[in-house]
Enzyme design. Sequence first.
Site, PDB file in Angstrom:
ATOM      1  N   LYS A 153      75.996  34.339  29.229  1.00 64.37           N
ATOM      2  CA  LYS A 153      75.939  33.175  30.122  1.00 64.37           C
ATOM      3  C   LYS A 153      74.591  33.084  30.865  1.00 64.37           C
ATOM      4  O   LYS A 153      73.961  32.028  30.905  1.00 64.37           O
ATOM      5  CB  LYS A 153      77.101  33.244  31.119  1.00 64.37           C
ATOM      6  CG  LYS A 153      78.463  33.060  30.446  1.00 64.37           C
ATOM      7  CD  LYS A 153      79.610  33.248  31.380  1.00 64.37           C
ATOM      8  CE  LYS A 153      79.859  34.675  31.782  1.00 64.37           C
ATOM      9  NZ  LYS A 153      80.280  35.597  30.726  1.00 64.37           N
ATOM     10  N   ILE A 154      74.149  34.210  31.432  1.00 64.94           N
ATOM     11  CA  ILE A 154      72.893  34.170  32.204  1.00 64.94           C
ATOM     12  C   ILE A 154      71.689  34.080  31.268  1.00 64.94           C
ATOM     13  O   ILE A 154      70.744  33.326  31.528  1.00 64.94           O
ATOM     14  CB  ILE A 154      72.802  35.390  33.154  1.00 64.94           C
ATOM     15  CG1 ILE A 154      73.975  35.359  34.149  1.00 64.94           C
ATOM     16  CG2 ILE A 154      71.471  35.410  33.892  1.00 64.94           C
ATOM     17  CD1 ILE A 154      74.116  36.603  35.019  1.00 64.94           C
ATOM     18  N   THR A 228      67.208  41.426  36.312  1.00 63.80           N
ATOM     19  CA  THR A 228      68.193  40.946  37.300  1.00 63.80           C
ATOM     20  C   THR A 228      69.598  41.374  36.876  1.00 63.80           C
ATOM     21  O   THR A 228      70.575  40.855  37.417  1.00 63.80           O
ATOM     22  CB  THR A 228      68.156  39.403  37.428  1.00 63.80           C
ATOM     23  OG1 THR A 228      68.329  38.846  36.121  1.00 63.80           O
ATOM     24  CG2 THR A 228      66.877  38.909  38.054  1.00 63.80           C
ATOM     25  N   SER A 229      69.692  42.289  35.888  1.00 59.17           N
ATOM     26  CA  SER A 229      71.033  42.644  35.374  1.00 59.17           C
ATOM     27  C   SER A 229      71.614  43.863  36.065  1.00 59.17           C
ATOM     28  O   SER A 229      72.427  43.734  36.962  1.00 59.17           O
ATOM     29  CB  SER A 229      70.986  42.840  33.868  1.00 59.17           C
ATOM     30  OG  SER A 229      71.021  41.584  33.241  1.00 59.17           O
ATOM     31  N   ARG A 230      71.223  45.039  35.618  1.00 61.43           N
ATOM     32  CA  ARG A 230      71.681  46.276  36.258  1.00 61.43           C
ATOM     33  C   ARG A 230      70.525  47.279  36.215  1.00 61.43           C
ATOM     34  O   ARG A 230      69.817  47.387  35.206  1.00 61.43           O
ATOM     35  CB  ARG A 230      72.889  46.876  35.520  1.00 61.43           C
ATOM     36  CG  ARG A 230      74.207  46.161  35.795  1.00 61.43           C
ATOM     37  CD  ARG A 230      74.714  46.356  37.230  1.00 61.43           C
ATOM     38  NE  ARG A 230      75.974  45.676  37.492  1.00 61.43           N
ATOM     39  CZ  ARG A 230      76.088  44.448  37.985  1.00 61.43           C
ATOM     40  NH1 ARG A 230      75.013  43.747  38.264  1.00 61.43           N
ATOM     41  NH2 ARG A 230      77.280  43.925  38.219  1.00 61.43           N
ATOM     42  N   ASP A 254      65.435  42.924  40.627  1.00 61.82           N
ATOM     43  CA  ASP A 254      66.449  42.561  41.623  1.00 61.82           C
ATOM     44  C   ASP A 254      67.495  43.672  41.705  1.00 61.82           C
ATOM     45  O   ASP A 254      68.295  43.712  42.623  1.00 61.82           O
ATOM     46  CB  ASP A 254      67.128  41.242  41.241  1.00 61.82           C
ATOM     47  CG  ASP A 254      68.127  40.786  42.307  1.00 61.82           C
ATOM     48  OD1 ASP A 254      67.781  40.894  43.508  1.00 61.82           O
ATOM     49  OD2 ASP A 254      69.233  40.362  41.958  1.00 61.82           O
ATOM     50  N   GLU A 259      70.426  52.036  43.131  1.00 59.81           N
ATOM     51  CA  GLU A 259      70.730  51.128  44.247  1.00 59.81           C
ATOM     52  C   GLU A 259      72.063  51.412  44.945  1.00 59.81           C
ATOM     53  O   GLU A 259      72.246  51.079  46.097  1.00 59.81           O
ATOM     54  CB  GLU A 259      70.708  49.668  43.804  1.00 59.81           C
ATOM     55  CG  GLU A 259      71.892  49.246  42.999  1.00 59.81           C
ATOM     56  CD  GLU A 259      71.773  47.778  42.579  1.00 59.81           C
ATOM     57  OE1 GLU A 259      72.606  47.005  43.001  1.00 59.81           O
ATOM     58  OE2 GLU A 259      70.838  47.424  41.838  1.00 59.81           O
ATOM     59  N   HIS A 291      69.332  43.095  45.046  1.00 62.41           N
ATOM     60  CA  HIS A 291      70.493  42.611  44.276  1.00 62.41           C
ATOM     61  C   HIS A 291      71.051  41.323  44.899  1.00 62.41           C
ATOM     62  O   HIS A 291      72.162  41.305  45.432  1.00 62.41           O
ATOM     63  CB  HIS A 291      71.586  43.684  44.219  1.00 62.41           C
ATOM     64  CG  HIS A 291      72.552  43.452  43.092  1.00 62.41           C
ATOM     65  ND1 HIS A 291      73.122  44.471  42.380  1.00 62.41           N
ATOM     66  CD2 HIS A 291      73.043  42.306  42.556  1.00 62.41           C
ATOM     67  CE1 HIS A 291      73.933  43.969  41.468  1.00 62.41           C
ATOM     68  NE2 HIS A 291      73.899  42.648  41.554  1.00 62.41           N
ATOM     69  N   PHE A 294      72.625  36.561  42.651  1.00 64.25           N
ATOM     70  CA  PHE A 294      73.853  35.739  42.678  1.00 64.25           C
ATOM     71  C   PHE A 294      73.980  34.928  43.967  1.00 64.25           C
ATOM     72  O   PHE A 294      74.859  34.082  44.076  1.00 64.25           O
ATOM     73  CB  PHE A 294      75.085  36.667  42.599  1.00 64.25           C
ATOM     74  CG  PHE A 294      75.289  37.457  43.873  1.00 64.25           C
ATOM     75  CD1 PHE A 294      74.523  38.568  44.126  1.00 64.25           C
ATOM     76  CD2 PHE A 294      76.206  37.051  44.827  1.00 64.25           C
ATOM     77  CE1 PHE A 294      74.676  39.281  45.317  1.00 64.25           C
ATOM     78  CE2 PHE A 294      76.363  37.756  46.016  1.00 64.25           C
ATOM     79  CZ  PHE A 294      75.589  38.882  46.256  1.00 64.25           C
TER      80      PHE A 294
HETATM   81  P1  NAD Z   1      77.674  37.986  29.500  1.00 62.36           P
HETATM   82  O1  NAD Z   1      78.786  38.926  29.219  1.00 62.36           O
HETATM   83  O2  NAD Z   1      77.939  36.510  29.451  1.00 62.36           O
HETATM   84  O3  NAD Z   1      76.449  38.271  28.492  1.00 62.36           O
HETATM   85  C1  NAD Z   1      75.958  39.547  28.201  1.00 62.36           C
HETATM   86  C2  NAD Z   1      75.287  39.483  26.838  1.00 62.36           C
HETATM   87  O4  NAD Z   1      74.671  40.756  26.589  1.00 62.36           O
HETATM   88  C3  NAD Z   1      76.280  39.227  25.674  1.00 62.36           C
HETATM   89  O5  NAD Z   1      75.822  38.168  24.872  1.00 62.36           O
HETATM   90  C4  NAD Z   1      76.269  40.548  24.918  1.00 62.36           C
HETATM   91  O6  NAD Z   1      76.471  40.379  23.508  1.00 62.36           O
HETATM   92  C5  NAD Z   1      74.861  41.043  25.219  1.00 62.36           C
HETATM   93  N1  NAD Z   1      74.678  42.449  24.926  1.00 62.36           N
HETATM   94  C6  NAD Z   1      75.608  43.439  24.871  1.00 62.36           C
HETATM   95  N2  NAD Z   1      75.019  44.594  24.496  1.00 62.36           N
HETATM   96  C7  NAD Z   1      73.701  44.326  24.312  1.00 62.36           C
HETATM   97  C8  NAD Z   1      72.589  45.104  23.900  1.00 62.36           C
HETATM   98  N3  NAD Z   1      72.726  46.402  23.574  1.00 62.36           N
HETATM   99  N4  NAD Z   1      71.373  44.501  23.837  1.00 62.36           N
HETATM  100  C9  NAD Z   1      71.236  43.179  24.130  1.00 62.36           C
HETATM  101  N5  NAD Z   1      72.271  42.396  24.491  1.00 62.36           N
HETATM  102  C10 NAD Z   1      73.483  42.969  24.598  1.00 62.36           C
HETATM  103  O7  NAD Z   1      77.099  38.411  30.909  1.00 62.36           O
HETATM  104  P2  NAD Z   1      76.282  37.495  31.942  1.00 62.36           P
HETATM  105  O8  NAD Z   1      77.230  36.743  32.800  1.00 62.36           O
HETATM  106  O9  NAD Z   1      75.218  36.762  31.204  1.00 62.36           O
HETATM  107  O10 NAD Z   1      75.640  38.632  32.873  1.00 62.36           O
HETATM  108  C11 NAD Z   1      74.648  39.508  32.382  1.00 62.36           C
HETATM  109  C12 NAD Z   1      74.447  40.622  33.387  1.00 62.36           C
HETATM  110  O11 NAD Z   1      73.887  40.084  34.597  1.00 62.36           O
HETATM  111  C13 NAD Z   1      75.761  41.273  33.874  1.00 62.36           C
HETATM  112  O12 NAD Z   1      76.162  42.305  33.017  1.00 62.36           O
HETATM  113  C14 NAD Z   1      75.403  41.786  35.221  1.00 62.36           C
HETATM  114  O13 NAD Z   1      74.994  43.132  35.060  1.00 62.36           O
HETATM  115  C15 NAD Z   1      74.203  40.955  35.657  1.00 62.36           C
HETATM  116  N6  NAD Z   1      74.439  40.156  36.887  1.00 62.36           N
HETATM  117  C16 NAD Z   1      73.556  40.276  37.914  1.00 62.36           C
HETATM  118  C17 NAD Z   1      73.709  39.528  39.066  1.00 62.36           C
HETATM  119  C18 NAD Z   1      72.724  39.614  40.207  1.00 62.36           C
HETATM  120  O14 NAD Z   1      73.049  39.204  41.326  1.00 62.36           O
HETATM  121  N7  NAD Z   1      71.517  40.109  40.004  1.00 62.36           N
HETATM  122  C19 NAD Z   1      74.793  38.642  39.172  1.00 62.36           C
HETATM  123  C20 NAD Z   1      75.683  38.531  38.091  1.00 62.36           C
HETATM  124  C21 NAD Z   1      75.497  39.293  36.950  1.00 62.36           C
END
Ligand code: NAD
Length: 317
Positions: A153-154, A228-230, A254, A259, A291, A294
Amino acid sequence: MRIAFFSTKPYDRIWFEPMAKDYGYEIYFIELPFSEETMFLAKGYDAACIFVNDHVNGKMIDYLYENKVKALLLRSAGYNHVDVKAAKGKIEVLRVPSYSPEAVAEFAMAMLLTVNRFTHKAYGRTREFNMNINGLMGTDLFHKVAGVIGTGKIGQAMIRIFQGFRMNILAYDPYPNKSLDVQYVGLEELLSKSDFISLHCPLTPETNHIINEDTIAKMKDGVYLVNTSRGGLIDTQALIDGLLAKKFGGVGLDVYEEEEGLFYEDCSDEIIQDDNLARLTTFPNVLITSHMGFFTVEAMQAIAHETLENAYALENG
Ligand code: NAD
C-alpha cells in the site's frame, strides 16, 4: 461495548473520545503501556485497545481470556508485537490494516527532498541570519532513477509520487503486483541502478538487515536512501560505515533500529541517549525523525474510525 484504552500519548484521546461517543462506547483511558504489570486494568472490559509498543505474550492472552476480555483492538497495521498464535481460539486480535498509506509515502518524499536539497541545513543558517548557500547544492529528481523496495500500500503511494516527479521507477518485491505500471527488477539491479531508494517492506526474518554492508556496496556512489518502514531493515553499523566512506548523497530515517523505548514510548520531551543515534546526527546529510510518518490528521481519524469499526464488528458478530 466497554474498552480499556492503553495509551501514553495525549493525542489518542482527542480522536477517540468524541468518535467513541458516537458509537455509544465507553472508553476507559489508561495513561500507561499495556504490560504484564498493567494488564489487570483491562479486567471487566470487553476489549483492550493497544499500540505497537505494547508487547502481548501468551501469559497476558491467558489473563485476558480468563477475565472475559473478548478482543485486543490494535491501533496499528502491524501485529508482530502480539502472540497471535496464543490468541487463536481465545480472543480476537483486530488490527487496522490500512489507515493512510499517503501519509507515510508523502513523509518519505518530504525526507528525500529535505536531505537532497539540504533545506534543514539551509533553515539552520537563515535562523542565524547566515544566507551563505555554499555546500547546500542538491540534485534534480527529474528523470533520475527511483528504487522502491516493497510495493504494497505505501510502496504504491510512493510510486505515484515518484511518477509525479517524472522519475524512472524500478521496483523490487518478491510478490510483484502485475497490475502496477512499474518495472520490477531483482534487488541487485535495483540497488545498482537507483539514484534514490525508498524502503517499504515489512520487517521479517527475511528483510532484517536487507540493507547491510554487502547491499550498500552494490549501491551507486552518492545514492539517497530513505527508510520509513522499520529500523531493523537497516544494519545501523553498516550505514554509519557507509556514511563515513561518503557512499551516500543523503539518508532519511523515520525509523531506527534501536528505537524501541527511545522514540514512541510516550510523548515526553525527555532527552534520550543512544550512541549510534548520536553518531548519525553528526552527519550533515542525514535526517532523522521519531517514527512519525503516519502522524497526520487524516491517518489519526482513520485509525480511530477503523478501530471502532472493529469493535462494532466484534459486538455485532
Ligand atoms: P503492505 O503489507 O501493504 O506492503 C508490504 C509489501 O512488502 C508487500 O507488497 C510485500 O510483498 C513486500 N515485501 C515482503 N517481503 C519483502 C522483501 N523481502 N523485499 C521487498 N518487499 C517485500 O504494507 P504497507 O502498508 O505498505 O506498509 C509497509 C511498511 O511501512 C510496514 O510494514 C510498516 O513497517 C511501515 N509503516 C511505517 C509507518 C510510519 O509511521 N513510519 C506507518 C505505517 C507503516
